[in-house]
Scaffold this motif. Structure first.
Motif, PDB file in Angstrom:
ATOM      1  N   ASN A  52       0.457  -1.335   0.011  1.00 32.92           N
ATOM      2  CA  ASN A  52      -0.084   0.102  -0.492  1.00 32.92           C
ATOM      3  C   ASN A  52       0.336   1.090  -0.129  1.00 32.92           C
ATOM      4  OD1 ASN A  52      -1.760  -1.735   0.341  1.00 32.92           O
ATOM      5  ND2 ASN A  52      -2.561  -1.798   2.318  1.00 32.92           N
ATOM      6  N   ILE A  53       2.179   0.995   1.217  1.00 35.09           N
ATOM      7  CA  ILE A  53       2.407   2.480   0.979  1.00 35.09           C
ATOM      8  C   ILE A  53       3.260   2.351  -0.783  1.00 35.09           C
ATOM      9  CG2 ILE A  53       4.755   3.402   2.176  1.00 35.09           C
ATOM     10  CD1 ILE A  53       3.804   1.912   4.363  1.00 35.09           C
ATOM     11  N   GLU A  54       4.083   1.464  -1.057  1.00 36.91           N
ATOM     12  CA  GLU A  54       4.947   1.442  -1.867  1.00 36.91           C
ATOM     13  C   GLU A  54       4.057   1.827  -3.018  1.00 36.91           C
ATOM     14  OE1 GLU A  54       6.229  -1.588  -5.188  1.00 36.91           O
ATOM     15  OE2 GLU A  54       7.154  -1.702  -3.518  1.00 36.91           O
ATOM     16  N   THR A  55       2.486   1.553  -3.683  1.00 34.88           N
ATOM     17  CA  THR A  55       1.575   2.463  -4.427  1.00 34.88           C
ATOM     18  C   THR A  55       1.305   3.467  -4.274  1.00 34.88           C
ATOM     19  OG1 THR A  55       0.343  -0.423  -4.474  1.00 34.88           O
ATOM     20  CG2 THR A  55      -0.893   2.336  -5.051  1.00 34.88           C
ATOM     21  N   ARG A  56       1.187   3.687  -2.509  1.00 36.00           N
ATOM     22  CA  ARG A  56       0.888   5.703  -2.731  1.00 36.00           C
ATOM     23  C   ARG A  56       1.794   6.136  -3.543  1.00 36.00           C
ATOM     24  NH1 ARG A  56      -2.425   5.558   3.029  1.00 36.00           N
ATOM     25  NH2 ARG A  56      -4.664   4.273   2.772  1.00 36.00           N
ATOM     26  N   VAL A  57       3.136   5.602  -3.222  1.00 41.56           N
ATOM     27  CA  VAL A  57       4.300   6.218  -3.254  1.00 41.56           C
ATOM     28  C   VAL A  57       4.318   6.593  -4.647  1.00 41.56           C
ATOM     29  CG1 VAL A  57       6.474   6.325  -3.260  1.00 41.56           C
ATOM     30  CG2 VAL A  57       5.148   6.263  -1.262  1.00 41.56           C
ATOM     31  N   LEU A  58       4.546   5.393  -4.917  1.00 41.74           N
ATOM     32  CA  LEU A  58       3.894   5.385  -7.192  1.00 41.74           C
ATOM     33  C   LEU A  58       2.953   6.316  -7.133  1.00 41.74           C
ATOM     34  CD1 LEU A  58       5.069   1.524  -7.617  1.00 41.74           C
ATOM     35  CD2 LEU A  58       6.157   3.623  -8.073  1.00 41.74           C
ATOM     36  N   LEU A 118       2.152  11.306  -9.706  1.00 41.51           N
ATOM     37  CA  LEU A 118       1.626  12.881 -10.005  1.00 41.51           C
ATOM     38  C   LEU A 118       2.875  13.814 -10.048  1.00 41.51           C
ATOM     39  CD1 LEU A 118      -1.188  14.491  -9.864  1.00 41.51           C
ATOM     40  CD2 LEU A 118      -1.194  14.337  -6.687  1.00 41.51           C
ATOM     41  N   LEU A 119       3.711  14.237  -9.155  1.00 44.72           N
ATOM     42  CA  LEU A 119       4.226  14.822  -9.480  1.00 44.72           C
ATOM     43  C   LEU A 119       5.086  15.011 -10.447  1.00 44.72           C
ATOM     44  CD1 LEU A 119       6.467  14.793  -6.268  1.00 44.72           C
ATOM     45  CD2 LEU A 119       4.676  16.691  -6.341  1.00 44.72           C
ATOM     46  N   THR A 120       5.411  14.463 -10.989  1.00 45.06           N
ATOM     47  CA  THR A 120       6.657  13.443 -12.667  1.00 45.06           C
ATOM     48  C   THR A 120       4.870  14.515 -13.518  1.00 45.06           C
ATOM     49  OG1 THR A 120       6.752  12.144 -11.836  1.00 45.06           O
ATOM     50  CG2 THR A 120       7.493  11.989 -14.331  1.00 45.06           C
ATOM     51  N   ARG A 121       3.157  14.136 -13.006  1.00 43.37           N
ATOM     52  CA  ARG A 121       3.035  14.536 -14.341  1.00 43.37           C
ATOM     53  C   ARG A 121       2.930  15.687 -14.635  1.00 43.37           C
ATOM     54  NH1 ARG A 121      -2.480  11.020 -14.347  1.00 43.37           N
ATOM     55  NH2 ARG A 121      -3.295  12.535 -15.921  1.00 43.37           N
ATOM     56  N   GLN A 122       2.650  16.176 -13.052  1.00 38.09           N
ATOM     57  CA  GLN A 122       3.114  18.307 -12.537  1.00 38.09           C
ATOM     58  C   GLN A 122       4.106  19.105 -13.592  1.00 38.09           C
ATOM     59  OE1 GLN A 122       0.265  19.749 -11.248  1.00 38.09           O
ATOM     60  NE2 GLN A 122       1.605  21.772 -12.289  1.00 38.09           N
ATOM     61  N   ILE A 123       5.147  18.410 -13.079  1.00 38.64           N
ATOM     62  CA  ILE A 123       6.617  19.165 -13.823  1.00 38.64           C
ATOM     63  C   ILE A 123       6.614  18.216 -15.312  1.00 38.64           C
ATOM     64  CG2 ILE A 123       8.828  18.117 -14.724  1.00 38.64           C
ATOM     65  CD1 ILE A 123       8.887  16.798 -11.641  1.00 38.64           C
ATOM     66  N   GLY A 124       5.750  17.692 -15.988  1.00 40.26           N
ATOM     67  CA  GLY A 124       5.362  17.146 -17.743  1.00 40.26           C
ATOM     68  C   GLY A 124       4.813  18.708 -18.058  1.00 40.26           C
ATOM     69  N   THR A 125       3.080  18.877 -17.195  1.00 36.50           N
ATOM     70  CA  THR A 125       2.482  19.941 -17.212  1.00 36.50           C
ATOM     71  C   THR A 125       3.418  21.569 -17.551  1.00 36.50           C
ATOM     72  OG1 THR A 125       0.557  18.715 -16.964  1.00 36.50           O
ATOM     73  CG2 THR A 125       0.606  21.052 -16.967  1.00 36.50           C
ATOM     74  N   ASN A 126       4.040  21.477 -16.902  1.00 31.63           N
ATOM     75  CA  ASN A 126       4.810  22.851 -16.422  1.00 31.63           C
ATOM     76  C   ASN A 126       5.869  23.543 -17.460  1.00 31.63           C
ATOM     77  OD1 ASN A 126       3.218  23.410 -14.222  1.00 31.63           O
ATOM     78  ND2 ASN A 126       5.684  22.700 -12.692  1.00 31.63           N
ATOM     79  N   LEU A 127       6.867  21.365 -17.599  1.00 31.06           N
ATOM     80  CA  LEU A 127       7.218  21.874 -19.299  1.00 31.06           C
ATOM     81  C   LEU A 127       6.881  22.490 -20.161  1.00 31.06           C
ATOM     82  CD1 LEU A 127      10.426  18.892 -18.158  1.00 31.06           C
ATOM     83  CD2 LEU A 127      10.820  21.262 -17.981  1.00 31.06           C
TER      84      LEU A 127
END
Length: 599
Positions: A46-52, A57-66
């Protein structure tokens, strides 16, 4: 007052049932351990899934900003190449015969755009043989051909070139900058002409790196990179792996078509949780790595109290197992080991002492001792009866020697004496005496091979007086075999068979008597050059033996049976014969030695 064994067992031991019930009470820890392990696995997942999920989500946010930032650069580039004044200036400069061309008016117009986006480092118009300067000039013109060639090949498509250190020069000197570039073909939209020109813009790498670093640094210890369509790194954070292609961490090609995903990766023995998001404005992807050790450490920290409880349960269970082994398992193992010894060592039995406080185990030891004593007595009794039966069978076989031979020999001695050949009669009597002496052998079943050879010599000597057939016997006895023990009366039946059935009047018969060692066996052979016989005649010999007609067939069966009884079923006789070529008899025996002084 004497205490019987049964009373002693009851007095000193306890019921196994009571002890086992006590141990069963401890087994509740097994489901607890299973539950703990299951909880740990589920919690970790569960923790691993949540972290992933969060890292994705962070990666997609970075992609959106880029995407937003790079989209601004694309819009700016479109504005420049659709400005009629700029296109006019470029067309006039293209007519100049100079490798590097420039126009102050063009530079002034470009500066207006650069001031809006300060991260723009340089802009230049390129053709096949010309560099049109706007702000700075590239010091290394080799990159010009690469940019121009790729952009013109793709025709009116935006092209992207990853991070590099570019050196620029102007009237004030030279300086270097970390930049990336985008380019596009320039067209004259007024009349639709192809200008054979490319606009390339150099942008400071820090503009993209700052976007990635700001989002990543404040949430998770992620490292990041931007890769192109083949997985080659274009940008990366300072703490990123020392690699040139993301395929070194995971199979990038398997995920190329997915817009957003997370997966497992590894590099140099370390595991990583990989998240990736595709940029919409070009074929680049943002990829973030999270060391799997970070997740495990967080899981372990959260589950530390549960692990402590688990360890206490394990130690308690281990203590219970040790007690059980000492009081139950060890005595049973000793008894099992004791029960194996008689089987492996031919029923050599030693009484076993019960060293256990458990009543049932003590009874097992007592019953086992009683059973083994009875088995030992029965085995001894059966062995003695079997040995007596074997000796009777051997004696019966030895007693089967046909009395006709003795009668015929005595009759020959009588007629030899009557015709005044006393010296021959005396020699025959001497040979008969030797033959009978060796045959009896003091009741022994085994005699030295040299005595067996003397026995057949005496027999052949008597037969040479009795028979009118010409034959000769050759003895080839290896020296090292003379003192080996063999069952008595082995050669005589086969030599007799050769003389009686192998030779006819007028033949010059030859009989060979051999002995030699082969591997771990003693080989005896009787060979003749007689008439030989077909396979079917052996069957006839057996039938005549059953009717008591032939001494030779009785003797062959006699030898076989005595070898099997004395030496074992793996030893015996093989007979090979061919009509017109003679007969070969091979006797295989074990190598049995006697004391040298007795030989």
């Amino acid at each position: 007052m004497a205490v019987t064994e049964k009373e002693f067992v009851r007095e000193k031991t306890h019921k196994l049932t009571k002890i086992m019930l006590l141990y069963v009470a401890v087994f509740f820890c097994v489901p607890m351990i299973g539950f703990s392990y299951f909880s740990y696995a589920v919690f970790q997942k569960n923790i691993e899934t949540r972290v992933l999920d969060y890292s994705l989500l962070l990666t997609r946010q970075i992609g959106t900003n880029l995407d937003l930032k790079i989209g601004e650069y694309k819009d700016l580039l479109i504005q420049i190449i659709t400005n009629n004044e700029i296109i006019t200036e470029v067309k006039s400069l293209r007519k100049m015969d100079a490798e590097v061309a420039e126009n102050p008016h063009l530079s002034t117009q470009i500066v207006q755009y650069v001031s809006v986006a300060p991260e723009f480092k340089s802009m230049a118009f390129l053709s096949g043989n010309q560099y049109i300067k706007t702000i700075y000039v590239w010091n290394d013109m080799s990159f010009r051909k690469q940019v121009y060639g790729i952009t013109m090949k793709e025709k009116n498509q935006f092209q992207w070139f990853g991070k590099r250190i570019q050196t620029y020069r102007d009237s004030f000197g030279e300086h270097s900058e970390s930049v990336f570039s985008m380019s596009k073909e320039v067209l004259d939209f007024t009349n639709g002409e192809n200008m054979d020109t490319v606009l390339v813009i150099d942008i400071q790498c820090s503009s993209l790196e700052d976007i990635c670093n700001k989002i990543v640094a404040k949430d998770l210890p992620l490292s990041w990179c931007i890769v192109d369509g083949q997985g080659k790194l274009q940008f990366s954070s300072e703490n990123f792996l020392e690699i040139s292609n993301i395929n070194e961490v995971l199979d990038y090609n398997a995920y190329r078509e997915k817009e957003n995903y997370y997966a497992d990766g590894s590099f140099n023995g370390c595991d990583y949780l990989v998240s990736s998001s595709k940029l919409e404005v070009n074929n680049w992807r943002i990829v973030t790595l999270l060391d799997a050790k970070y997740v495990r450490e967080n899981v372990m920290e959260s589950l530390r109290p549960l692990l402590g409880t688990w360890m206490i349960i394990i130690m308690a269970m281990a203590a219970g197992i040790c007690i059980m082994i000492k009081s139950v398992v060890s005595p049973i193992n000793r008894l099992a080991g004791a029960m194996k010894v008689p089987v492996e060592e031919h029923l050599i039995y030693n009484p076993q002492e019960a060293k256990s406080g458990i009543e049932e185990i003590a009874i097992l030891y007592s019953s086992y001792n009683t059973m083994m004593q009875e088995i030992e007595r029965l085995v001894s009794e059966v062995y003695e009866k079997g040995e007596q039966k074997r000796i009777v069978q051997i004696k019966a076989l030895e007693s089967q020697i046909n009395p006709h031979f003795l009668y015929n020999t005595l009759d020959t001695i009588k007629w030899t004496a009557l015709v005044n050949k006393g010296e021959y009669a005396a020699e025959m009597v001497s040979m008969l005496s030797k033959l009978l002496h060796i045959s009896l052998s003091g009741g022994s079943e085994m005699i030295p091979l040299k005595n067996e050879v003397e026995h057949v010599r005496a027999y052949v000597g008597i037969q040479q007086y009795r028979m009118d057939i010409e034959f000769h016997v050759v003895y080839m006895i290896e020296k090292e075999t003379e003192c080996l023990l063999v069952p008595k009366i082995l050669f005589q039946p086969f030599v007799e068979n050769s003389m009686i059935h192998g030779f006819t009047k007028g033949m010059k018969g030859m009989v060979e008597v051999l002995s030699f060692l082969s591997e771990d066996s003693l080989i005896l052979q009787v060979n003749d050059n007689g008439l030989g016989f077909e396979e079917g005649e052996i069957i006839q010999f057996r039938k005549e033996r059953e009717k008591g007609k032939r001494f030779s067939s009785i003797g062959i069966h006699n030898v076989r049976e005595r070898i099997h009884l004395i030496c074992g079923p793996e030893y015996g006789v093989k007979i090979r014969s061919k009509v017109g070529y003679g007969t070969n008899v091979e006797i295989r025996l074990p190598v049995l030695k006697q004391e040298e002084e007795e030989c």
